[in-house]
Design a protein around this motif. Structure first.
Motif, PDB file in Angstrom:
ATOM      1  N   GLN A   1      -2.216   0.987   7.342  1.00  0.00           N
ATOM      2  CA  GLN A   1      -1.024   0.356   7.907  1.00  0.00           C
ATOM      3  C   GLN A   1      -0.064   1.372   8.515  1.00  0.00           C
ATOM      4  N   LEU A   2      -0.543   2.599   8.763  1.00  0.00           N
ATOM      5  CA  LEU A   2       0.253   3.572   9.497  1.00  0.00           C
ATOM      6  C   LEU A   2       0.149   3.280  10.985  1.00  0.00           C
ATOM      7  N   LEU A   3       1.075   3.846  11.752  1.00  0.00           N
ATOM      8  CA  LEU A   3       1.068   3.628  13.188  1.00  0.00           C
ATOM      9  C   LEU A   3      -0.206   4.183  13.805  1.00  0.00           C
TER      10      LEU A   3
ATOM     11  N   THR B   1     -15.500   5.869  -5.494  1.00  0.00           N
ATOM     12  CA  THR B   1     -15.795   4.441  -5.445  1.00  0.00           C
ATOM     13  C   THR B   1     -15.005   3.816  -4.302  1.00  0.00           C
ATOM     14  N   GLU B   2     -15.338   2.594  -3.940  1.00  0.00           N
ATOM     15  CA  GLU B   2     -14.615   1.931  -2.855  1.00  0.00           C
ATOM     16  C   GLU B   2     -13.130   1.833  -3.182  1.00  0.00           C
ATOM     17  N   GLY B   3     -12.827   1.458  -4.417  1.00  0.00           N
ATOM     18  CA  GLY B   3     -11.425   1.380  -4.828  1.00  0.00           C
ATOM     19  C   GLY B   3     -10.767   2.737  -4.867  1.00  0.00           C
ATOM     20  N   GLY B   4     -11.520   3.762  -5.282  1.00  0.00           N
ATOM     21  CA  GLY B   4     -10.971   5.108  -5.344  1.00  0.00           C
ATOM     22  C   GLY B   4     -10.679   5.659  -3.962  1.00  0.00           C
ATOM     23  N   GLY B   5     -11.562   5.375  -3.010  1.00  0.00           N
ATOM     24  CA  GLY B   5     -11.338   5.825  -1.639  1.00  0.00           C
ATOM     25  C   GLY B   5     -10.124   5.169  -1.025  1.00  0.00           C
ATOM     26  N   ARG B   6      -9.950   3.867  -1.311  1.00  0.00           N
ATOM     27  CA  ARG B   6      -8.777   3.169  -0.791  1.00  0.00           C
ATOM     28  C   ARG B   6      -7.500   3.688  -1.461  1.00  0.00           C
TER      29      ARG B   6
ATOM     30  N   ALA C   1       0.835  -1.201   0.000  1.00  0.00           N
ATOM     31  CA  ALA C   1       0.000   0.000   0.000  1.00  0.00           C
ATOM     32  C   ALA C   1       0.870   1.252   0.000  1.00  0.00           C
ATOM     33  N   PHE C   2       1.963   1.199   0.755  1.00  0.00           N
ATOM     34  CA  PHE C   2       2.909   2.318   0.814  1.00  0.00           C
ATOM     35  C   PHE C   2       3.485   2.606  -0.568  1.00  0.00           C
ATOM     36  N   VAL C   3       3.983   1.574  -1.262  1.00  0.00           N
ATOM     37  CA  VAL C   3       4.595   1.759  -2.579  1.00  0.00           C
ATOM     38  C   VAL C   3       3.546   2.177  -3.606  1.00  0.00           C
ATOM     39  N   ARG C   4       2.353   1.602  -3.494  1.00  0.00           N
ATOM     40  CA  ARG C   4       1.265   1.971  -4.407  1.00  0.00           C
ATOM     41  C   ARG C   4       0.954   3.460  -4.280  1.00  0.00           C
ATOM     42  N   GLY C   5       0.926   3.947  -3.049  1.00  0.00           N
ATOM     43  CA  GLY C   5       0.659   5.358  -2.837  1.00  0.00           C
ATOM     44  C   GLY C   5       1.771   6.243  -3.362  1.00  0.00           C
ATOM     45  N   LEU C   6       3.032   5.788  -3.238  1.00  0.00           N
ATOM     46  CA  LEU C   6       4.158   6.553  -3.763  1.00  0.00           C
ATOM     47  C   LEU C   6       4.048   6.718  -5.278  1.00  0.00           C
ATOM     48  N   ILE C   7       3.766   5.618  -5.955  1.00  0.00           N
ATOM     49  CA  ILE C   7       3.722   5.641  -7.417  1.00  0.00           C
ATOM     50  C   ILE C   7       2.564   6.494  -7.913  1.00  0.00           C
ATOM     51  N   SER C   8       1.389   6.303  -7.318  1.00  0.00           N
ATOM     52  CA  SER C   8       0.214   7.035  -7.806  1.00  0.00           C
ATOM     53  C   SER C   8       0.312   8.527  -7.515  1.00  0.00           C
TER      54      SER C   8
ATOM     55  N   ASP D   1      -4.152   5.313   0.271  1.00  0.00           N
ATOM     56  CA  ASP D   1      -2.812   4.803  -0.047  1.00  0.00           C
ATOM     57  C   ASP D   1      -1.892   5.938  -0.490  1.00  0.00           C
ATOM     58  N   ARG D   2      -2.445   6.841  -1.286  1.00  0.00           N
ATOM     59  CA  ARG D   2      -1.644   7.955  -1.798  1.00  0.00           C
ATOM     60  C   ARG D   2      -1.215   8.891  -0.659  1.00  0.00           C
ATOM     61  N   ILE D   3      -2.141   9.162   0.245  1.00  0.00           N
ATOM     62  CA  ILE D   3      -1.818  10.012   1.389  1.00  0.00           C
ATOM     63  C   ILE D   3      -0.756   9.345   2.260  1.00  0.00           C
TER      64      ILE D   3
END
Length: 557
Positions: free
Chosen positions: A133-135, A176-181, A63-70, A185-187
């Protein structure tokens, strides 16, 4: 622009500090690979083509890497950051990750991976937000403490920024559910990429976040970039205001445990508070830290000067209403809610000294030469205290030196602080029981973890939270739940105490349930002295005891 047209120059530049070079599209599908692919991924370069880059990353970092890329913008470079690669389902290795997106080719992401220069920061342990998955919770202040110590060793100024993304929940609901997730991830990726160690980032509440970063990072740039990310994700193109409060940690005493606790407490208050005007947020956080430090010093003075008194409330046998034992309670000279002061001490790590002082008082009272051997006292122990090795060592030393009164001293483990390590708590409880002391779980049912505690901890009894006693006559469901709990405790050979019994109707229902012990104003209010019945033929009746207790309370007032 394609990578192939500038391959020699880019390869030479990349491999100077990387072992593997990848080119991906915005969906993270690998389009080009060159370098030591097998040593890093276990696959040849050609096998990587067409794969999702996420498949190479350990699940806990995807999720971390996905957010970095997007979230990577044109002309932006991120890294180096430490990530975990999935060599196999069970095997992980760490690598440094670098990402960049060229200004005139925003549809492509260039990635470098290397085993060289890997920094292996200790991965923070403790609760994590299941979505990002953040603290979360207690894990963040521990990570802040670790990051500060590392920064001191490296002579690296650091700051903590708290961010308020008011309306984030509503924005995600419009997607959408995927868009919200994907937005979350991006944040998360954006913040971790800017954290001092890629780890010290927390989701403090649904819409509030915190991170420790290098002081050279400009807070206004952080909030502006984050606001731009939210605007692009909003189908209405409006986005959200992003407000931040920067707390410089550079000039503070990094050795001071009090400072870390004060920062953690201020962070927790920020997470749970309502709306805060944007222009006031930095001053609110700073003043909260100062106020917390002052309250900590005030509490220490209260403890050192013993500016509190003890009261005793009977726990009686329902059959004859005679005292079984007494709970030792505390009232502070300054007045106010004692629970509020104790909660503060618990949250700030000051409760251990207080609990030990109460235990010393109980032992001294029971050990006096003229003390009635029938007197039994129940003392509260915080969940923080029983998980503190220094406190337990001191308590065990006290108890072993006064083993003759072990059957007279009972401990009640309070649930005001969640027991984060049930195995350790179980071991401590068994050590107390081995010394001859009974142990109860207090306020059972008040927290979500109560039945989990009952499963994990071997105890002698529980005290049912007074809320259930108050509600039990209103619906048949409440009575059915109490009957079920009674059966469970009977099977486990666990005693039950009903708390906050205030009416004869409640007492009658408890007798119908075959409960043996109860506590509440119906049987006696907290009094300055524990009132035992006289020995001769059991002497005075209970109503005389209660009258004496009431008179004593009136004099005390």
């Amino acid at each position: 622009m394609s990578l192939t047209s500038h391959l020699p120059r880019l390869l030479a530049f990349s491999f100077a500090g990387a072992d593997l070079l990848l080119e991906m599209d915005r969906t993270a599908v690998v389009r080009f690979a060159a370098g030591a692919a097998e040593s890093l991924t276990g696959q040849r370069e050609t096998q990587l083509i067409g794969q999702s880059f996420e498949d190479l990353i350990a699940p806990e970092d995807r999720a971390f890497v996905r957010g970095l890329i997007s979230g990577l913008g044109g002309g932006e470079r991120i890294g180096p950051l430490t990530v975990r690669l999935a060599v196999s389902e069970s095997e992980r290795c760490q690598a440094t990750l670098g990402l960049c997106c060229l200004p005139d080719s925003e549809s492509l992401v260039h990635c470098t991976l290397s085993m060289r220069g890997v920094q292996t920061p200790a991965v923070p342990v403790g609760p994590r937000d299941p979505e990002s998955q953040l603290l979360q919770g207690t894990a963040f202040p521990r990570a802040v403490d670790r990051a500060l110590r590392q920064a001191r060793e490296l002579d690296q100024p650091v700051s903590m920024t708290l961010l308020d993304l008011e309306g984030l929940g509503q924005l995600r609901a419009r997607l959408t559910e995927g868009g919200g997730r994907a937005l979350l991830d991006r944040i998360s990726g954006f913040l971790r990429a800017r954290a001092v160690d890629g780890q010290t980032v927390a989701r403090l509440s649904e819409e509030r976040f915190g991170l420790v970063h290098r002081s050279s990072l400009v807070a206004q740039d952080l909030t502006r970039r984050l606001a731009d990310t939210l605007r692009k994700a909003d189908p209405n193109g409006e986005g959200l205001p992003v407000r931040g409060a920067v707390l410089s940690l550079q000039d503070r005493d990094l050795e001071s445990a009090d400072m870390i606790r004060a920062i953690a407490y201020a962070t927790d208050r920020f997470a749970s508070s309502g709306h805060i005007p944007g222009e006031d947020l930095p001053s609110v956080i700073e003043s909260s830290v100062r106020e917390t430090l002052q309250r900590m010093e005030d509490f220490r003075q209260v403890l050192a000067q013993r500016r509190f008194r003890f009261l005793y409330q009977p726990i009686v046998r329902l059959a004859d209403r005679r005292p079984e034992h007494f709970e030792l309670l505390v009232r502070f000279e300054e007045g106010g809610s004692p629970q509020e002061k104790l909660d503060f001490a618990e949250n700030l790590g000051l409760i251990c000294d207080f609990d030990l002082a109460v235990c010393h008082h109980a032992v001294d009272l029971l050990s006096r030469e003229r003390s009635d051997s029938r007197l039994k006292l129940a003392v509260n122990l915080s969940g923080h205290s029983i998980l503190n090795s220094v406190f337990i060592k001191s308590l065990e030393s006290l108890l072993k030196a006064n083993s003759a009164i072990s059957r007279q001293l009972i401990f009640e483990v309070t649930e005001s602080a969640e027991l984060t390590d049930l195995e350790a708590a179980h071991r401590v409880i068994q050590r107390l029981r081995m010394l001859g002391h009974r142990v109860f779980l207090d306020d059972f049912g008040a927290g979500a973890a109560s039945f989990r505690y009952l499963h994990a901890l071997s105890v002698d009894g529980i005290k049912i939270d007074g809320r259930y006693i108050r509600e039990m006559g209103r619906t048949s469901r409440d009575l059915a739940m109490l009957r079920g709990l009674k059966r469970i405790c009977d099977d486990l050979e666990i005693e039950i105490v009903a708390e906050r019994v205030e009416t004869e109707t409640q007492a009658a229902r408890l007798r119908e349930l075959n409960l043996r012990l109860a506590q509440g104003w119906l049987f006696g209010k907290p009094a300055p002295k524990p009132v035992l019945q006289r020995r001769e033929g059991d002497g005075l009746q209970l109503h005389r005891q209660l009258q004496a207790a009431r008179r004593a309370v009136g004099k005390e007032a």
